[in-house]
Enzyme design. Structure first.
Site, PDB file in Angstrom:
ATOM      1  N   ARG A   2      -9.162  -7.409  17.650  1.00 51.85           N
ATOM      2  CA  ARG A   2      -8.313  -8.222  16.773  1.00 51.85           C
ATOM      3  C   ARG A   2      -8.857  -9.634  16.890  1.00 51.85           C
ATOM      4  O   ARG A   2      -8.985 -10.167  18.012  1.00 51.85           O
ATOM      5  CB  ARG A   2      -6.857  -8.171  17.231  1.00 51.85           C
ATOM      6  CG  ARG A   2      -6.227  -6.801  17.168  1.00 51.85           C
ATOM      7  CD  ARG A   2      -5.898  -6.355  15.755  1.00 51.85           C
ATOM      8  NE  ARG A   2      -5.579  -4.926  15.728  1.00 51.85           N
ATOM      9  CZ  ARG A   2      -5.141  -4.282  14.651  1.00 51.85           C
ATOM     10  NH1 ARG A   2      -4.983  -4.920  13.507  1.00 51.85           N
ATOM     11  NH2 ARG A   2      -4.887  -2.989  14.694  1.00 51.85           N
ATOM     12  N   HIS A  35       2.756   3.323  12.892  1.00 53.34           N
ATOM     13  CA  HIS A  35       1.585   4.144  13.276  1.00 53.34           C
ATOM     14  C   HIS A  35       1.900   5.149  14.384  1.00 53.34           C
ATOM     15  O   HIS A  35       0.994   5.800  14.883  1.00 53.34           O
ATOM     16  CB  HIS A  35       0.397   3.274  13.726  1.00 53.34           C
ATOM     17  CG  HIS A  35      -0.143   2.402  12.643  1.00 53.34           C
ATOM     18  ND1 HIS A  35      -1.405   1.829  12.689  1.00 53.34           N
ATOM     19  CD2 HIS A  35       0.394   2.005  11.463  1.00 53.34           C
ATOM     20  CE1 HIS A  35      -1.591   1.115  11.590  1.00 53.34           C
ATOM     21  NE2 HIS A  35      -0.523   1.197  10.841  1.00 53.34           N
ATOM     22  N   ASP A  73       5.997   1.466   6.936  1.00 54.45           N
ATOM     23  CA  ASP A  73       4.621   0.993   6.672  1.00 54.45           C
ATOM     24  C   ASP A  73       3.961   1.942   5.684  1.00 54.45           C
ATOM     25  O   ASP A  73       3.238   2.852   6.078  1.00 54.45           O
ATOM     26  CB  ASP A  73       3.864   0.961   8.018  1.00 54.45           C
ATOM     27  CG  ASP A  73       2.492   0.309   7.935  1.00 54.45           C
ATOM     28  OD1 ASP A  73       2.152  -0.230   6.884  1.00 54.45           O
ATOM     29  OD2 ASP A  73       1.766   0.354   8.945  1.00 54.45           O
ATOM     30  N   GLU A 125      -5.303   1.185   2.393  1.00 53.43           N
ATOM     31  CA  GLU A 125      -5.115   0.112   3.385  1.00 53.43           C
ATOM     32  C   GLU A 125      -5.215   0.643   4.798  1.00 53.43           C
ATOM     33  O   GLU A 125      -5.832   0.021   5.675  1.00 53.43           O
ATOM     34  CB  GLU A 125      -3.761  -0.573   3.167  1.00 53.43           C
ATOM     35  CG  GLU A 125      -3.650  -1.942   3.839  1.00 53.43           C
ATOM     36  CD  GLU A 125      -3.219  -1.893   5.300  1.00 53.43           C
ATOM     37  OE1 GLU A 125      -3.373  -2.907   5.993  1.00 53.43           O
ATOM     38  OE2 GLU A 125      -2.723  -0.848   5.756  1.00 53.43           O
ATOM     39  N   THR A 137     -17.336  23.470  34.854  1.00 53.76           N
ATOM     40  CA  THR A 137     -18.259  22.597  35.569  1.00 53.76           C
ATOM     41  C   THR A 137     -19.492  22.308  34.725  1.00 53.76           C
ATOM     42  O   THR A 137     -20.419  23.099  34.670  1.00 53.76           O
ATOM     43  CB  THR A 137     -18.655  23.251  36.900  1.00 53.76           C
ATOM     44  OG1 THR A 137     -19.021  24.612  36.649  1.00 53.76           O
ATOM     45  CG2 THR A 137     -17.497  23.223  37.885  1.00 53.76           C
ATOM     46  N   ASP A 161       3.861  -6.201   3.430  1.00 55.75           N
ATOM     47  CA  ASP A 161       3.373  -5.180   4.371  1.00 55.75           C
ATOM     48  C   ASP A 161       3.524  -5.685   5.809  1.00 55.75           C
ATOM     49  O   ASP A 161       2.736  -5.346   6.681  1.00 55.75           O
ATOM     50  CB  ASP A 161       1.906  -4.867   4.052  1.00 55.75           C
ATOM     51  CG  ASP A 161       1.376  -3.682   4.849  1.00 55.75           C
ATOM     52  OD1 ASP A 161       2.182  -2.834   5.258  1.00 55.75           O
ATOM     53  OD2 ASP A 161       0.148  -3.621   5.068  1.00 55.75           O
ATOM     54  N   ASP A 192      -0.596   4.359   0.887  1.00 59.80           N
ATOM     55  CA  ASP A 192      -1.120   5.346   1.835  1.00 59.80           C
ATOM     56  C   ASP A 192      -0.455   5.148   3.190  1.00 59.80           C
ATOM     57  O   ASP A 192       0.155   4.108   3.454  1.00 59.80           O
ATOM     58  CB  ASP A 192      -2.652   5.227   1.962  1.00 59.80           C
ATOM     59  CG  ASP A 192      -3.097   3.872   2.485  1.00 59.80           C
ATOM     60  OD1 ASP A 192      -2.499   2.841   2.102  1.00 59.80           O
ATOM     61  OD2 ASP A 192      -4.034   3.819   3.301  1.00 59.80           O
ATOM     62  N   SER A 245      -3.114  -6.548  11.115  1.00 60.95           N
ATOM     63  CA  SER A 245      -4.119  -7.017  10.158  1.00 60.95           C
ATOM     64  C   SER A 245      -3.874  -6.425   8.779  1.00 60.95           C
ATOM     65  O   SER A 245      -3.458  -5.274   8.660  1.00 60.95           O
ATOM     66  CB  SER A 245      -5.520  -6.594  10.614  1.00 60.95           C
ATOM     67  OG  SER A 245      -5.724  -6.956  11.964  1.00 60.95           O
ATOM     68  N   HIS A 248     -25.035  22.996  33.373  1.00 63.66           N
ATOM     69  CA  HIS A 248     -24.300  23.414  34.570  1.00 63.66           C
ATOM     70  C   HIS A 248     -24.330  22.238  35.555  1.00 63.66           C
ATOM     71  O   HIS A 248     -25.406  21.732  35.891  1.00 63.66           O
ATOM     72  CB  HIS A 248     -24.980  24.649  35.167  1.00 63.66           C
ATOM     73  CG  HIS A 248     -24.203  25.281  36.274  1.00 63.66           C
ATOM     74  ND1 HIS A 248     -23.970  24.654  37.478  1.00 63.66           N
ATOM     75  CD2 HIS A 248     -23.603  26.499  36.367  1.00 63.66           C
ATOM     76  CE1 HIS A 248     -23.271  25.448  38.267  1.00 63.66           C
ATOM     77  NE2 HIS A 248     -23.031  26.587  37.608  1.00 63.66           N
ATOM     78  N   HIS A 260       0.830  -1.211   0.000  1.00 59.72           N
ATOM     79  CA  HIS A 260       0.000   0.000   0.000  1.00 59.72           C
ATOM     80  C   HIS A 260       0.857   1.250   0.000  1.00 59.72           C
ATOM     81  O   HIS A 260       1.975   1.249   0.536  1.00 59.72           O
ATOM     82  CB  HIS A 260      -1.009   0.012   1.159  1.00 59.72           C
ATOM     83  CG  HIS A 260      -0.424   0.010   2.534  1.00 59.72           C
ATOM     84  ND1 HIS A 260      -0.112   1.159   3.208  1.00 59.72           N
ATOM     85  CD2 HIS A 260      -0.094  -1.006   3.369  1.00 59.72           C
ATOM     86  CE1 HIS A 260       0.352   0.850   4.404  1.00 59.72           C
ATOM     87  NE2 HIS A 260       0.396  -0.459   4.528  1.00 59.72           N
TER      88      HIS A 260
HETATM   89  N1  BES Z   1       1.432  -3.078   7.856  1.00 63.10           N
HETATM   90  C1  BES Z   1       0.343  -3.041   8.776  1.00 63.10           C
HETATM   91  C2  BES Z   1      -0.009  -4.374   9.385  1.00 63.10           C
HETATM   92  C3  BES Z   1       1.147  -5.121  10.000  1.00 63.10           C
HETATM   93  C4  BES Z   1       2.162  -4.458  10.656  1.00 63.10           C
HETATM   94  C5  BES Z   1       1.192  -6.478   9.919  1.00 63.10           C
HETATM   95  C6  BES Z   1       3.218  -5.166  11.210  1.00 63.10           C
HETATM   96  C7  BES Z   1       2.221  -7.175  10.476  1.00 63.10           C
HETATM   97  C8  BES Z   1       3.248  -6.523  11.108  1.00 63.10           C
HETATM   98  C9  BES Z   1      -0.869  -2.447   8.079  1.00 63.10           C
HETATM   99  O1  BES Z   1      -0.553  -1.304   7.337  1.00 63.10           O
HETATM  100  C10 BES Z   1      -1.868  -2.015   9.106  1.00 63.10           C
HETATM  101  O2  BES Z   1      -1.534  -1.218   9.922  1.00 63.10           O
HETATM  102  N2  BES Z   1      -3.087  -2.518   9.029  1.00 63.10           N
HETATM  103  C11 BES Z   1      -4.148  -2.036   9.832  1.00 63.10           C
HETATM  104  C12 BES Z   1      -5.427  -2.492   9.196  1.00 63.10           C
HETATM  105  C13 BES Z   1      -6.626  -1.650   9.479  1.00 63.10           C
HETATM  106  C14 BES Z   1      -6.430  -0.195   9.223  1.00 63.10           C
HETATM  107  C15 BES Z   1      -7.825  -2.178   8.731  1.00 63.10           C
HETATM  108  C16 BES Z   1      -4.049  -2.550  11.257  1.00 63.10           C
HETATM  109  O3  BES Z   1      -3.536  -3.652  11.494  1.00 63.10           O
HETATM  110  O4  BES Z   1      -4.461  -1.819  12.154  1.00 63.10           O
HETATM  111 ZN    ZN Z   2      -0.252   0.288   8.874  1.00 61.46          ZN
END
Ligand code: BES
Ligand code: ZN
Length: 473
Positions: free
Chosen positions: A331, A430, A122, A156, A318, A183, A91, A402, A216, A89
């Site tokens: 997950r 992230h 990533d 993604e 308040t 990925d 993005d 994921s 309030h 991906h």
């Molecule tokens: N690359 C990651 C997923 C990942 C990271 C897998 C490290 C294994 C090891 C992917 O870009 C990601 O962050 N996916 C999201 C999916 C969601 C936005 C639907 C996730 O896992 O939160």
């Molecule tokens: Zn990611």
């Protein structure tokens, strides 16, 4: 000198160009979740299509979707060779909190052998790695040992909302003998790994509304229901004292690993101390009775990703807040069904909704888990490619993250998937100060070069293509 040495020498001589390309790409803030960056995601796609064309893909174009564009590129060498579909991906995640970055997220810098910036690990490095491997083959050998189709999506990180529609409508152009998903990551710089499992993901947004406007808290406090207290009570009931999810039925379909599988997992060189140190936490936490590695791979979770409501500014104000909300994610693992879990949690929340308030639950997205067979010949090929570079065979691991498109690629295109990526667990995916280790990128590129050779040697028949004139695409 062997062919591998020649290819390595070419790669060593072109590290500067590879890094420059990656840096130029990371400068484009392709944040798919943020409408303000819509034009940037398109610019990122255009950058990649141009880079793929320059790397040696005669066909390289944008594929429009109802959301952000994907990039498709193709290099068909010879129909008798295996055809591999690469997925990744382009993005990236939003960059906030901005004040925690030591350098601006979209002005990548190299510091002590690492490149810092949003999207470096990533997932832009994995794409650049593949382009570089193609360049090396074409420069040194003059041709590719496999046919390649590259599909790099632009949504993604925000849930791949249009990915299934895209691959359904482009099925014949995506025909292949194998998919390589890039990925994911490895266990450590000296602990190579290939991923054979991913968790799935279900995401909800829960809103609790009370009075029509803030009140309030002296005039109204104690007389009407407080939405934030109601929501807090609801959230507090999501787990029991053992760290287990308290939603009835949540664990029903979970495939519980047997003693042999648990022993095998315990042998994986997972650096638990390093993993926890990277998070800067005092110690592990989670479902009782499971190791840290098990908790993050074979056990499902339910988490809060964000919460808002009421006054959080300077000093005291308040009020009884009018409304509040929370973003929840689960997950999920084999054999949990995302639709079933989405509904179970939604109903659980609504059944226990606090009195005197209006609670709504929206399912935002759902994605399936992945479990790849550990004995597929292509996984063996990837293992040999990685071993040739790292000097040791990769561990086969399940990952906690994921990638919902993988299940779609397997189901819609009927492809076996090999997951090969070179990120490391402490690369701050992230998070602020996301980084990649340049050594991982360079080793990964050498392994990608070898992966194409290994798959070429396996041949189309070795990947299960029936004999005869039929060939994908
Ligand atoms: N690359 C990651 C997923 C990942 C990271 C897998 C490290 C294994 C090891 C992917 O870009 C990601 O962050 N996916 C999201 C999916 C969601 C936005 C639907 C996730 O896992 O939160
Ligand atoms: Zn990611």
């Amino acid at each position: 000198m062997s062919r591998g040495d020649d290819l390595d020498r070419w790669l060593d001589g072109h590290r500067g160009e590879l890094l420059r390309q990656l840096i130029d790409w990371v400068r484009i803030p392709s944040i798919s979740a943020d409408p303000e960056h819509t034009a940037d995601v398109r610019r990122s796609a255009e950058f990649l299509a141009a880079a793929a064309g320059e790397a040696g893909f005669p066909r390289a174009e944008l594929w429009e979707t109802a959301g952000h564009p994907a990039v498709f590129a193709e290099r068909m060498e010879d129909p008798r060779l295996p055809t591999v579909l690469i997925y990744a991906h382009h993005d990236v995640q939003p960059a906030d909190p901005l004040d925690e970055w030591t350098s601006p997220p979209f002005e990548p810098v190299v510091v002590e052998g690492e490149l810092r910036g949003r999207g470096v690990v990533d997932d832009k490095q994995n794409v650049c790695m593949h382009l570089e491997a193609v360049r090396a083959h074409l420069a040194v050998v003059g041709r590719m040992p496999v046919n390649l189709r590259l599909l790099v999506e632009g949504e993604e990180e925000s849930g791949s909302a249009h990915f299934e529609d895209l691959i359904r409508s482009r099925r014949s152009e995506l025909a292949a003998d194998l998919a390589v998903i890039s990925d994911t990551g490895m266990l450590g710089p000296e602990s190579p790994a290939l991923t054979i499992g991913l968790r799935g993901l279900v995401y909800w947004e829960v809103r609790v509304a009370g009075p029509a406007h803030d009140l309030h808290s002296g005039l109204y406090g104690g007389t009407v229901a407080n939405p934030v207290l109601g929501l807090a009570t609801l959230l507090a009931g999501l787990h029991d004292g053992e760290g287990r999810v308290a939603v009835p039925g949540f664990y029903e379909a979970v495939r519980v690993p047997g003693a042999a599988e648990r022993q095998e997992m315990a042998r994986i060189p997972f650096d638990e101390a390093g993993f926890l140190a990277a998070a800067e936490v005092p110690g592990p936490s989670g479902e009782r009775g499971w190791s840290t590695l098990e908790r993050r791979t074979v056990r499902p979770t339910l988490d809060v990703c964000g919460i808002w409501g009421g006054y959080a500014g300077a000093g005291a104000k308040t009020i009884i807040p009018a409304r509040c909300g929370v973003k929840l994610s689960a997950r999920i693992v084999p054999d949990q069904d995302p639709d079933v879990i989405a509904d179970l949690v939604r109903r659980h929340l609504l059944d226990r909704a606090p009195a005197g308030l209006t609670t709504t639950v929206e399912v935002v997205s759902r994605g399936r888990w992945v479990s790849a067979p550990p004995d597929h010949p292509a996984l063996g090929a990837a293992g040999r490619a990685v071993e040739a570079v790292w000097g040791r065979a990769p561990s086969l691991v399940r990952e906690g993250g994921s990638i919902p498109p993988v299940a779609a690629i397997a189901a819609e295109l009927g492809l076996a998937c090999v997951l090969f990526g070179v990120g490391l667990p402490d690369d701050r995916f992230h998070a602020p100060n996301e980084r990649l280790r340049l050594e991982q990128l360079h080793r990964g590129t050498r392994a990608a070069v070898r992966l194409w050779d290994e798959l070429g040697t396996l041949g189309a028949a070795g990947l299960g293509r029936p004999a005869g004139p039929a060939s994908p695409g």
